[in-house]
Design an enzyme around this catalytic site. Structure first.
Site, PDB file in Angstrom:
ATOM      1  CE  LYS A  22     -11.168  -4.405   5.051  1.00  0.00           C
ATOM      2  NZ  LYS A  22     -10.975  -5.230   3.837  1.00  0.00           N
ATOM      3  CD  GLU A  57     -12.497   6.789   1.652  1.00  0.00           C
ATOM      4  OE1 GLU A  57     -13.149   5.729   1.746  1.00  0.00           O
ATOM      5  OE2 GLU A  57     -13.017   7.907   1.801  1.00  0.00           O
ATOM      6  CB  VAL A  63      -0.960   0.006   1.204  1.00  0.00           C
ATOM      7  CG1 VAL A  63      -1.734   1.318   1.270  1.00  0.00           C
ATOM      8  CG2 VAL A  63      -1.923  -1.172   1.115  1.00  0.00           C
ATOM      9  CD  GLU A  86      -1.141 -10.856   3.887  1.00  0.00           C
ATOM     10  OE1 GLU A  86       0.032 -11.315   3.888  1.00  0.00           O
ATOM     11  OE2 GLU A  86      -1.429  -9.730   3.458  1.00  0.00           O
TER      12      GLU A  86
END
Length: 432
Positions: free
Chosen positions: A209, A133, A18, A194
């Site tokens: 989430k 975000e 990321v 993963e």
């Protein structure tokens, strides 16, 4: 406040998938971003475990350090970008950054779900910003939609596919007849899962989430431990086939509802009608359905993971935080969550369910089982009895809406019947 308002300086905590995605976007689109953000960005320090590791981003080697605290205490850094993950030392690092008046951008869903309220309280106290975000649904701009575009809306329900790994696995099982183990192995080989897939396949990731989304949408601070959670390890190819025969697809859904101040929140595998928009969401994609009082249904769809999509969400937050710095408007959007919501206990939740069991193949068995359901006020919508294999019959039941407690009481009694050989865990059914 940066010395030169035209330059906003960034310090990164982590430079993995990321982080590299975000850094590459900042470098590649520098001119366009400068025009839109009204400032220029400069990466001045990056904390990583191994500075010598080859990374798909071109940054000067002298920017790298193994000391993350040197990033958050560097007086040059205006915005700390946390993409390292985990609770500690990430939490302490971000607290340190905030208390020095720095803005924070984070993609850390676990941190936000478990201790995000503390970070937001500190940010409010010191008058700075926390943006997140990228913590939910990768490249889908769902957080900003809830915090800004829907700030005046009463949200009644959120239903979403928010974990790309499990959606990929379930898609491969459904579309290609793979076993769970085969689909998981392929997901790992392609980088969608993963090496240790526990957080994904056991539902932890989706739980973090939905906790974040529900807190923003409903204005309550949701404790992760209060969320009912099931993963997909127990889903087998027979579940997929029977669901298909009944007109459903199986998805790992994160669900949050609000009615009269009471929150219903859960994560579990769910039979979704094929006519439902979420049923068609395949592979590693995410989708979130929001129902509001005035806007009705809104659907957010896109790539839920990966360097470029998630990196884009990180960059959007960096730009927003930088605008606040440049125009002197920090702490423009603060946390408005209240505390201690009333969470509806799972036994009280009403839903439809799909049940599978193996029974002795002889007359009267269906009637005995149906009698147990009836005595507990569990109404049956349909039943499928598959062709017997030897002396064993396979039965699939689909219920009408019933309280979870009544269903569990029925199943406990059914398991005691001498004609019942095995009972699979019930699957929830989402109505369209």
């Amino acid at each position: 406040m940066p010395e030169d308002k035209s330059v906003v300086r960034l310090g990164f905590l982590g430079m993995g998938v990321v982080g590299c995605g975000a850094a590459n976007i900042l470098l590649k689109n520098a001119a366009m971003i400068e025009h839109r953000a009204r400032c220029r960005f400069e990466i001045v320090k990056v904390a990583v475990r191994n500075p010598k590791k080859q990374r798909p981003v071109k940054l000067p080697p002298e920017l790298y350090t193994t000391d993350p605290y040197s990033v958050v205490t560097d007086p040059r850094v205006d915005i700390v970008v946390e993409v390292m993950g985990g609770l500690e030392p990430a939490f302490d690092l971000l607290v340190t950054a905030l208390k020095q008046g720095k803005s924070v951008v984070t993609a850390n869903k676990e941190l936000l779900a478990k201790r995000g309220s503390e970070l937001l309280d500190i940010a409010k106290e010191v008058g700075t910003d926390v943006y997140f975000e990228a913590s939910v649904a990768g490249g889908i701009p769902i957080i900003s939609a809830l915090k800004q575009s829907l700030a005046g809306e009463t949200i009644h329900r959120i239903v979403g596919i928010v974990n790309g790994t499990t959606n990929y696995i379930l898609t491969r099982m459904s579309r290609d007849g793979m076993s769970f183990e085969q689909a998981l192995r392929e997901a790992q080989e392609k980088g969608f899962a993963e090496a240790d897939p526990t957080d994904d396949v056991d539902g932890h990731d989706a739980t973090y989430k939905i906790a974040i989304l529900a807190a923003i949408a409903f204005g309550f601070r949701i404790k992760v431990d209060a969320i009912y959670r099931e993963g997909i390890r127990n889903i087998d190819i027979s579940d997929i086939r029977y669901a298909d025969e009944l007109g459903y697809a199986i998805k790992l859904l994160a669900i949050a509802k609000q009615e009269d101040g009471v929150i219903e929140i859960r994560v579990h595998p769910t039979l979704v009608p094929k006519t439902h928009p979420l049923a068609a969401v395949s592979d590693q994609f995410n989708a979130i359905l929001i129902e509001g009082e005035n806007v009705g249904r809104l659907m957010f769809y896109g790539q839920g993971a990966g360097g470029p999509p998630t990196g884009n969400s990180v960059v959007s937050d960096i730009i927003d935080a930088a605008r606040n710095i440049v125009f002197g408007s920090k702490a423009r959007i603060v946390c408005t969550c209240r505390v201690n919501p009333k969470i509806k206990p799972i036994p009280e939740i009403e839903s439809r369910f799909c049940l599978r069991m193996d029974v002795v193949d002889k007359p009267g068995v269906l009637a005995r089982i149906a009698s147990v359901f009836g005595s507990n006020q569990v109404s049956i919508a349909s039943v499928i009895q598959k062709e017997s294999q030897g002396e064993t019959a396979h039965i699939v039941w689909l219920t009408h809406k019933t309280p979870y407690a009544a269903l569990q009481k029925s199943l406990n009694e059914i398991k005691q019947l001498d004609v019942v050989l095995s009972v699979r865990p019930p699957l929830w059914v989402e109505s369209d």
